[in-house]
Design a protein around this motif. Sequence first.
Motif, PDB file in Angstrom:
ATOM      1  N   MET A   1      -1.808   1.848  42.356  1.00  0.00           N
ATOM      2  CA  MET A   1      -2.347   2.802  41.448  1.00  0.00           C
ATOM      3  C   MET A   1      -3.623   2.520  41.079  1.00  0.00           C
ATOM      4  SD  MET A   1      -1.306   5.377  39.861  1.00  0.00           S
ATOM      5  CE  MET A   1       0.217   5.333  40.024  1.00  0.00           C
ATOM      6  N   ALA A   3      -7.494   1.979  39.355  1.00  0.00           N
ATOM      7  CA  ALA A   3      -7.585   1.741  38.090  1.00  0.00           C
ATOM      8  C   ALA A   3      -7.972   2.767  36.931  1.00  0.00           C
ATOM      9  CB  ALA A   3      -8.825   0.518  37.806  1.00  0.00           C
ATOM     10  N   ASP A   5      -6.826   5.718  36.934  1.00  0.00           N
ATOM     11  CA  ASP A   5      -5.652   6.761  36.848  1.00  0.00           C
ATOM     12  C   ASP A   5      -5.632   6.789  34.930  1.00  0.00           C
ATOM     13  OD1 ASP A   5      -3.339   8.043  36.062  1.00  0.00           O
ATOM     14  OD2 ASP A   5      -2.054   6.535  37.444  1.00  0.00           O
ATOM     15  N   THR A   7      -3.424   7.402  32.983  1.00  0.00           N
ATOM     16  CA  THR A   7      -1.864   6.763  32.660  1.00  0.00           C
ATOM     17  C   THR A   7      -1.979   5.240  32.446  1.00  0.00           C
ATOM     18  OG1 THR A   7      -0.831   7.019  34.700  1.00  0.00           O
ATOM     19  CG2 THR A   7      -0.785   9.044  33.156  1.00  0.00           C
ATOM     20  N   ARG A   8      -2.711   4.704  33.340  1.00  0.00           N
ATOM     21  CA  ARG A   8      -2.682   3.183  33.499  1.00  0.00           C
ATOM     22  C   ARG A   8      -4.039   2.521  32.739  1.00  0.00           C
ATOM     23  NH1 ARG A   8       1.314   2.332  37.323  1.00  0.00           N
ATOM     24  NH2 ARG A   8       2.658   4.246  37.238  1.00  0.00           N
ATOM     25  N   LEU A  10      -6.939   0.942  30.445  1.00  0.00           N
ATOM     26  CA  LEU A  10      -6.833   0.225  29.272  1.00  0.00           C
ATOM     27  C   LEU A  10      -7.772   0.782  28.224  1.00  0.00           C
ATOM     28  CD1 LEU A  10      -6.417  -3.285  30.565  1.00  0.00           C
ATOM     29  CD2 LEU A  10      -4.668  -1.799  30.086  1.00  0.00           C
TER      30      LEU A  10
END
Length: 499
Positions: A1, A3, A5, A7-8, A10
């Motif tokens: 996935m 970085a 994205d 939804t993911r 941080l």
Amino acid sequence: MPAHDPTRALAGGTEGPDALRPLLATVLDALAHGATTRHGPLPAGGPHTVDQRVRAVTEPAIPETGTGAHEALHTLVHTLTAGTADPAHPHCAAHLHCPPLALAAAADLAASALNPSMDSWDQAPAASQLEARTTRALAALAYPDRPAPDALVTTGGTESNQLAVLLAREAPAPHASTPAPVSVPTHGSTRARCRADPLRIICGANAHHSIHRAAWLLGLPAPITIPTPTGTIDPAHLAETLTTTRNQGPGPLLVIATAGTTDTGQIDPLPEIAALCHTHRATLHVDAAYGGPLLFSHPLRPLLNGLDRAHTITLDLHKLGWQPIAAGLLLVPDTTALRPLDHRADYLNADDDTEAGLPDLLGRSLRTTRRPDILKIAVTLRALGRDGLAHLIETVCTTAHRLADLIDAHPDLELHSRPTLSTVLFRPANATADTVAAIRRRLLHQGRAVLGRATTPTGLWLKATLLNPHTRPADLHALLHLIAPPPEGAPADDHRTTP
């Protein structure tokens, strides 16, 4: 996935702000559209309608395949906003539930993004120092003549009151008219388990329900409750109760007074109560969750005379402080009074680390993991200053008196009493309890107004708790018009409200 994205991604680190920025735009858009959808202070239709709307967007609550960050944020934030009771609306006035300042909410976002945990210094270096400085400054407002006042950050009045009862259980009874530093063991006191007589609590019937819950949680006898037919503790009745209770044994006594009762906003006679506590060697706790912020206001501060004689004080800034929940505090006159809370966990506050100079945070809460709620408070204090907060407090108190004037002048409405803080009790003249309750539920079901209810010796009343400093006279007229028509011949008013 990848970085990037959303939804993911941080929230922290150097890339966190770039990941947050587009998501914040989605959230702000959903907040705006949700408020427009709602139209008023809360959604119309009652619990069944709200349940249907929430159910429609959460079936299933855990989908097999996610919908993506922007869709999830927009759908659920919009649903929450459209279905909320919005304290920023001038007709949402039931509870001690304030509309938070945008400034404080923005600071709260930073706290969430950085996510420091306030249980050890190595998780929150700057936050722990910020908390120490800010809490001491707030405690000094209540104890201006003490050399080392301190305060703990809590989740609100319930936790603060529980901590106050715990500290009273662990500490020796005072023998001075002003609080004195407490000398106790440093690894949690066993004094309470060794006492033949448990701590006995004396409070008024006007005390917050959390006092009785705290006694239950701590294994203490149920509080001795003094009737408060006028809304506040009668010193003569308290003196009689203290004498009777003291004659039953030498055990420790805790008197709990209230500065800003939940039902009426009244303040117990603190100087007289403090003097009685001194005479009878009783500890004094003042639950000033509501009224404590009057400390910021020079003209209103005298209402809290005697507060500085309390051994512990509850203060909530998510009431008359316009902070997002939670922003509670427990104030003490000397930091040594907090020693009974000291606790050791080698992985958080090992003795050699403490001796080497790393601050010990574990004894500053009954919680382990906790948010840096002090950040939003510190930002607000820096931005507004004492005068700025005082202006907001004085504004809502003035608004409460204006509402009381309107009720007094209305032939079909009855005022309970002049407001002490920003709470006003009223009802239709000659209304029964059933009528008052039905009016409140009708307004809730229609989504027109959120008013509270308060039971006093004279029956059931509608309760308006005015915490919105932007409430206008026209908003007050419109609120009363929902309950009773204006007097015949009265001039027409602009009943539009500001969301």
